[in-house]
Design a protein around this motif. Structure first.
Motif, PDB file in Angstrom:
ATOM      1  N   LEU A  82      11.951   8.683  -3.140  1.00  0.00           N
ATOM      2  CA  LEU A  82      11.725   7.575  -4.048  1.00  0.00           C
ATOM      3  C   LEU A  82      12.962   7.445  -4.923  1.00  0.00           C
ATOM      4  N   ASP A 105      14.705   4.878  -7.549  1.00  0.00           N
ATOM      5  CA  ASP A 105      14.577   3.693  -8.408  1.00  0.00           C
ATOM      6  C   ASP A 105      13.478   2.750  -7.925  1.00  0.00           C
ATOM      7  N   HIS A 150      12.305   2.458  -4.912  1.00  0.00           N
ATOM      8  CA  HIS A 150      12.445   2.116  -3.497  1.00  0.00           C
ATOM      9  C   HIS A 150      12.231   3.365  -2.662  1.00  0.00           C
ATOM     10  N   THR A 151      11.515   3.232  -1.557  1.00  0.00           N
ATOM     11  CA  THR A 151      11.290   4.368  -0.669  1.00  0.00           C
ATOM     12  C   THR A 151      12.336   4.361   0.438  1.00  0.00           C
ATOM     13  N   LEU A 152      12.982   5.483   0.600  1.00  0.00           N
ATOM     14  CA  LEU A 152      13.981   5.681   1.639  1.00  0.00           C
ATOM     15  C   LEU A 152      13.474   6.787   2.553  1.00  0.00           C
TER      16      LEU A 152
END
Length: 173
Positions: free
Chosen positions: A39, A41, A43-45
């Motif tokens: 996670l 900021d 956003h999921t990467l």
């Protein structure tokens, strides 16, 4: 309010900001097998390994994300500086190549960036200035990496190599 009050107020705010610790924080959660979701900021990467190491190849492996951070950081610097100068490019890419060590721990031993741009001929000098400022003053990712390895760069403008600080024998053909 007197000028002295305004100065003291500015000085207080300035001194307060010096002592503020800024940081980034991410969290990576193991999703099973070799997959991790980070996670960043909000956003999921998704990171994953290839099948040969027990992953499902549904996301990049972690190490190239260092190169991704570098390309994004310097690319955003360059675009911002060019916008402020009133320059508009038709095309702009940043390609990053990291040389890997032969043994464990496998790590980057050097990095080279290729800035590939197309635009008006009169904007070339401004592009060179923006790249230099990014690499020498603004890009924090590049500054961190330069503490541990050589980071070189080349600029190709309208299909012509216009700058390179990479030694001739090390340039990609």
């Amino acid at each position: 309010m007197s000028q002295l009050d305004g100065f003291l107020s500015f000085r207080f705010v300035f001194l307060t900001r010096i002592h503020t610790v800024m940081y980034h924080e991410i969290e990576s959660q193991w999703m099973g097998d070799m997959q991790f979701n980070a996670l960043v900021d909000g956003h999921t990467l998704t990171m994953d390994g290839p099948e040969k190491v027990g992953g499902h190849n549904i996301g990049p492996i972690p190490k190239p994300l260092v190169l991704t951070a570098l390309s994004g950081c310097t690319g955003m610097d360059v675009v911002s500086l060019l916008r402020k100068a009133g320059c508009k490019l038709r095309h702009f890419d940043v390609k990053v190549r990291g040389e890997l060590s032969p043994g464990h721990p496998i790590q980057y031993t050097s990095i080279h960036l290729d800035y590939l741009a197309e635009g008006l001929n009169e904007d070339m000098d401004e592009l060179l200035r923006a790249v230099r400022l990014s690499q020498e003053q603004y890009c924090g990712v590049s500054a961190m990496l330069k503490k541990t390895m050589p980071v070189t760069w080349s600029v190709v403008y309208n299909g012509h190599l216009v700058f390179s600080n990479q030694p001739v024998g090390q340039r990609a053909s």
